[in-house]
Design an enzyme around this catalytic site. Sequence first.
Site, PDB file in Angstrom:
ATOM      1  N   GLU B  50     -26.237  -2.861 -16.123  1.00 47.17           N
ATOM      2  CA  GLU B  50     -27.407  -1.385 -15.893  1.00 47.17           C
ATOM      3  C   GLU B  50     -28.203  -2.163 -16.793  1.00 47.17           C
ATOM      4  O   GLU B  50     -29.610  -1.662 -16.037  1.00 47.17           O
ATOM      5  CB  GLU B  50     -26.771   0.025 -16.819  1.00 47.17           C
ATOM      6  CG  GLU B  50     -25.893   0.333 -16.294  1.00 47.17           C
ATOM      7  CD  GLU B  50     -23.946   0.247 -16.637  1.00 47.17           C
ATOM      8  OE1 GLU B  50     -23.704  -1.179 -16.583  1.00 47.17           O
ATOM      9  OE2 GLU B  50     -22.958   0.339 -15.741  1.00 47.17           O
ATOM     10  N   PHE B 112     -14.298  11.870 -21.107  1.00 50.44           N
ATOM     11  CA  PHE B 112     -13.816  10.223 -21.158  1.00 50.44           C
ATOM     12  C   PHE B 112     -15.724  10.084 -20.597  1.00 50.44           C
ATOM     13  O   PHE B 112     -16.170  10.470 -19.456  1.00 50.44           O
ATOM     14  CB  PHE B 112     -12.972  10.347 -20.010  1.00 50.44           C
ATOM     15  CG  PHE B 112     -12.723   8.791 -19.841  1.00 50.44           C
ATOM     16  CD1 PHE B 112     -12.853   7.826 -20.463  1.00 50.44           C
ATOM     17  CD2 PHE B 112     -13.374   8.255 -17.943  1.00 50.44           C
ATOM     18  CE1 PHE B 112     -12.755   6.147 -20.537  1.00 50.44           C
ATOM     19  CE2 PHE B 112     -13.242   7.197 -17.943  1.00 50.44           C
ATOM     20  CZ  PHE B 112     -12.633   6.479 -19.159  1.00 50.44           C
ATOM     21  N   GLN B 113     -15.676   8.726 -20.875  1.00 53.33           N
ATOM     22  CA  GLN B 113     -17.016   8.545 -20.433  1.00 53.33           C
ATOM     23  C   GLN B 113     -18.822   9.795 -20.627  1.00 53.33           C
ATOM     24  O   GLN B 113     -19.253   9.421 -20.011  1.00 53.33           O
ATOM     25  CB  GLN B 113     -17.344   8.249 -19.671  1.00 53.33           C
ATOM     26  CG  GLN B 113     -16.290   6.775 -19.303  1.00 53.33           C
ATOM     27  CD  GLN B 113     -16.506   5.841 -18.540  1.00 53.33           C
ATOM     28  OE1 GLN B 113     -17.139   6.557 -17.065  1.00 53.33           O
ATOM     29  NE2 GLN B 113     -16.259   4.778 -18.016  1.00 53.33           N
ATOM     30  N   LYS B 162     -20.992  15.517 -12.464  1.00 52.06           N
ATOM     31  CA  LYS B 162     -20.652  14.985 -11.323  1.00 52.06           C
ATOM     32  C   LYS B 162     -20.766  16.603 -10.569  1.00 52.06           C
ATOM     33  O   LYS B 162     -20.660  16.418  -9.233  1.00 52.06           O
ATOM     34  CB  LYS B 162     -19.193  15.155 -12.022  1.00 52.06           C
ATOM     35  CG  LYS B 162     -18.448  14.383 -10.207  1.00 52.06           C
ATOM     36  CD  LYS B 162     -17.012  14.036 -10.554  1.00 52.06           C
ATOM     37  CE  LYS B 162     -16.259  13.300  -9.716  1.00 52.06           C
ATOM     38  NZ  LYS B 162     -15.351  12.604  -9.608  1.00 52.06           N
ATOM     39  N   MET B 477     -39.318 -18.612 -31.196  1.00 53.85           N
ATOM     40  CA  MET B 477     -40.259 -18.796 -31.959  1.00 53.85           C
ATOM     41  C   MET B 477     -39.989 -17.800 -32.963  1.00 53.85           C
ATOM     42  O   MET B 477     -40.770 -17.619 -34.882  1.00 53.85           O
ATOM     43  CB  MET B 477     -40.674 -17.188 -30.889  1.00 53.85           C
ATOM     44  CG  MET B 477     -41.834 -16.348 -31.624  1.00 53.85           C
ATOM     45  SD  MET B 477     -43.503 -16.979 -31.581  1.00 53.85           S
ATOM     46  CE  MET B 477     -44.047 -16.953 -30.154  1.00 53.85           C
TER      47      MET B 477
HETATM   48  C1  LIG Z   1     -33.066  -8.281 -27.301  1.00 55.30           C
HETATM   49  C2  LIG Z   1     -34.265  -9.157 -28.657  1.00 55.30           C
HETATM   50  N1  LIG Z   1     -33.338  -9.922 -29.341  1.00 55.30           N
HETATM   51  C3  LIG Z   1     -34.066 -10.454 -30.435  1.00 55.30           C
HETATM   52  C4  LIG Z   1     -34.927 -10.738 -30.565  1.00 55.30           C
HETATM   53  C5  LIG Z   1     -35.524 -11.614 -31.433  1.00 55.30           C
HETATM   54  N2  LIG Z   1     -36.591 -12.756 -31.266  1.00 55.30           N
HETATM   55  C6  LIG Z   1     -38.144 -12.777 -30.439  1.00 55.30           C
HETATM   56  S1  LIG Z   1     -38.153 -14.225 -29.913  1.00 55.30           S
HETATM   57  C7  LIG Z   1     -36.683 -14.538 -29.640  1.00 55.30           C
HETATM   58  C8  LIG Z   1     -36.340 -15.947 -29.950  1.00 55.30           C
HETATM   59  C9  LIG Z   1     -36.075 -16.393 -27.908  1.00 55.30           C
HETATM   60  O1  LIG Z   1     -35.850 -17.425 -27.951  1.00 55.30           O
HETATM   61  P1  LIG Z   1     -35.494 -18.048 -27.067  1.00 55.30           P
HETATM   62  O2  LIG Z   1     -35.754 -17.666 -25.903  1.00 55.30           O
HETATM   63  O3  LIG Z   1     -34.719 -19.443 -26.695  1.00 55.30           O
HETATM   64  O4  LIG Z   1     -37.043 -18.275 -26.464  1.00 55.30           O
HETATM   65  P2  LIG Z   1     -37.606 -19.305 -27.122  1.00 55.30           P
HETATM   66  O5  LIG Z   1     -39.118 -18.634 -28.264  1.00 55.30           O
HETATM   67  O6  LIG Z   1     -37.279 -20.601 -27.938  1.00 55.30           O
HETATM   68  O7  LIG Z   1     -39.278 -19.939 -26.390  1.00 55.30           O
HETATM   69  C10 LIG Z   1     -36.098 -13.579 -30.842  1.00 55.30           C
HETATM   70  C11 LIG Z   1     -33.979 -13.730 -31.343  1.00 55.30           C
HETATM   71  C12 LIG Z   1     -36.309 -10.006 -29.416  1.00 55.30           C
HETATM   72  N3  LIG Z   1     -37.390 -10.053 -29.341  1.00 55.30           N
HETATM   73  N4  LIG Z   1     -35.391  -9.401 -28.187  1.00 55.30           N
END
Ligand SMILES: Cc1ncc(C[n+]2csc(CCOP(=O)(O)OP(=O)(O)O)c2C)c(N)n1
Lengths: 162, 578
Positions: B50, B112-113, B162, B477
């Site tokens: 979803e 439920f749900q 529903k 990052m």
């Molecule tokens: C759903 C979610 N969880 C955690 C974060 C925190 N966060 C920001 S950037 C990042 C790393 C992303 O890794 P990747 O997709 O490999 O990208 P890269 O920075 O290596 O290009 C995280 C964990 C986020 N933005 N979104």
Amino acid sequence: MRHTISVLVENKFGVLSRISGLFSGRGYNIESLSVGETIDPQISTMTIVTTGDDWIIEQITKQLNKLVDVIKVIDMTELDHVEREMVLIKVAPRQEDKAEVLRLAEIFRGRIVDSSQKTYTIEITGDEKKIAAIVELLRPMGIKEFVRTGKIAIAREGVKKA
Amino acid sequence: MKISGAEIFIQSLKKEGVKHMFGYPGGVVLNIFDHLHDEKELQLILTRHEQGAVHAADGYARATGKPGVVLVTSGPGATNTVTGIATAYMDSIPMVVFTGQVPTMLIGNDAFQEADIVGITRPCTKYNFLVKNVEDLAQVIKEAFYIASTGRPGPVLIDLPKDVTTHKAEFVWPEHAKIRSYNPTYEGNKYMITQAAHMIAKAKKPVIIAGGGVILSGASKELKEFAEYTDVPVTMTLMGLGGFPGSHKLSLGMLGMHGTYYANKSIQDADLLVAVGMRFDDRVTGKIDAFAPHAKIIHIDIDPTSIRKNVRVDVPIVGDVKKVLSTMNKVMKDEVKEQWQEVRKAWLKQISAWKAERPLEYDRNADVIKPQFVVEKIHELTKGDAIIATEVGQNQMWAAQFYKYDRPRTLLSSGGLGTMGYGLPAAIGAQLAFPNKLVIDIAGDGSIQMNIQELATAVINKLPVKVAILNNRYLGMVRQWQELFYQERYAHTKLDETVPDFVKIAEAYSAVGLRATKRSEVEPVLKEAFSIKRPVMMDFVVDWREKVYPMVPAGAAIDEMLFREEEKKSEKKLKAVR
Ligand SMILES: Cc1ncc(C[n+]2csc(CCOP(=O)(O)OP(=O)(O)O)c2C)c(N)n1
Ligand SMILES: [Mg+2]
């Protein structure tokens, strides 16, 4: 500074939680809130007392206005207006203080709405100062329970500052 | 004739002009799904999660400007939409989400749900409804689309018990949605606009900051005319990229935490900012007290709460960006151009000097694949004529820095919420709207795994999206922050051995998988991918050490930037900032 904000809203379920959610979600504080239908049963008035500097109050009124169910927001503090609140105070005075309690109730134009061997329940309506004053005077007599409605406010007619 | 709620639902969507929606079935929405079975004009794309459905609808909306539509079941189906809804809410994306609900008589019984999705999404929707009577359904749908797509747009949720889908009513389509308590301001105050025009004419060092509002209101043409007539340089927020042509000589690229040196410098030196459809997010302003210290600020936005929320504003103009700018362009003609022609030359010269001093750069000669190189190559090979979706992290910032967006609605990126896993489903949504366009998700190896199941959606629906993974084997990052601010203690950011073989994953989903491990392989892989009319996932094994620069450390002023060559030096400086 403390502001009394009057909010006209659609009288629908969920509106109260939208308003309270706005305050909690953005870390604004609500000192009191009272809600009731207007003459038009589709519309309710909420009177919210809140505190904040000008900047916060501006955000609060804008954010309230932004809510889809809000019809009108009036910051009463900027207008000449009347504020009232009602309190019910249950006092349990010692025998020798009973007369004094009744005298105070009379001075403050309160009404005794319930009494028992040990207690009187006094109804008082007024503005903030009056309520604070009676509470101070009754406190030494032994206040057992205390409830308040929250403030309601209405603008005085004919002297609105635009 | 009376028809069922499910039929009213379908008729109403048709009246709204909806052709596509995204969704996932379940018990309480079966009546609706049953009616969709024979439906020719209204197509539902089954996603594999979803969350994917909501992001796909979001990508569809960002690419087309039309509201995205989602249909899911109650309980877990509904709660799975929350991240997607919050993503759309933060970026003001028009969307209508229908969630099934348990029958009205069971609501509140922990059935439920059952989940109180109206309560759960109250803070992350523009508005939401629980429909209690089938008679109200058509009116509610009309209002939902109206609220979602007018004023400052946003997601609206409709919870459909529903029994409401089975009960019958006369279908009466309201021609107008009129809500007495909802009246957005479109026309800006003429006096304020005239004031603003004077200030712009007199300014010595003005800068325009264009935000997502420019794109949402379709004001790119007006903005370009305005900037060109007044000779004012334009910087963009992440959401504003494409609102003004990135390759235009007046473009300063993105500002803020990973903005260009010259954009941030210009802001800090400016004597006037014209903020258009943006909200001074902390990623844009850096340390707020030190932001644009010499500038007066003109702020144009449709949402009054955005004005004076974060920064002081000298001339507030509440209104639709497109309308305000077109009025502004007229009013501006009354100002004598000679007033600014000369002064502007000096200002633009100063900016050119900053551009020359520190352009966006990286090591272009390295043999390893530099992630920025992949993005630049994508721009070069597509001639900027693709729709780019991004995930979140370094990949997103490089996609913002090294691809030049010349047209609006060509960058789909989760700005406000920063949702990893957004890009692939968003790309799918955009591809559905534009089957003949090249749609590319610039991804990270971490983010892509958050909605990788949507490859199946792309394959089965013959949506030939391309995924370019900048695979650094890290949550890059976060790793960058750890390297710079946490003494290189890489707590839980190394994915390394557990990064799956993306080529095999692509193949397992019957998509095409390609890999490049050397610089020389990048171009051939991209060319091959772009020539294949099927979904392709490309694994670019990039230099994991690479960091996004410039960088403004959190809490610093936006001209306190760190640069690549200063890495070592900057560590000392950083300690001071902290
Ligand atoms: C759903 C979610 N969880 C955690 C974060 C925190 N966060 C920001 S950037 C990042 C790393 C992303 O890794 P990747 O997709 O490999 O990208 P890269 O920075 O290596 O290009 C995280 C964990 C986020 N933005 N979104
Ligand atoms: Mg990574």
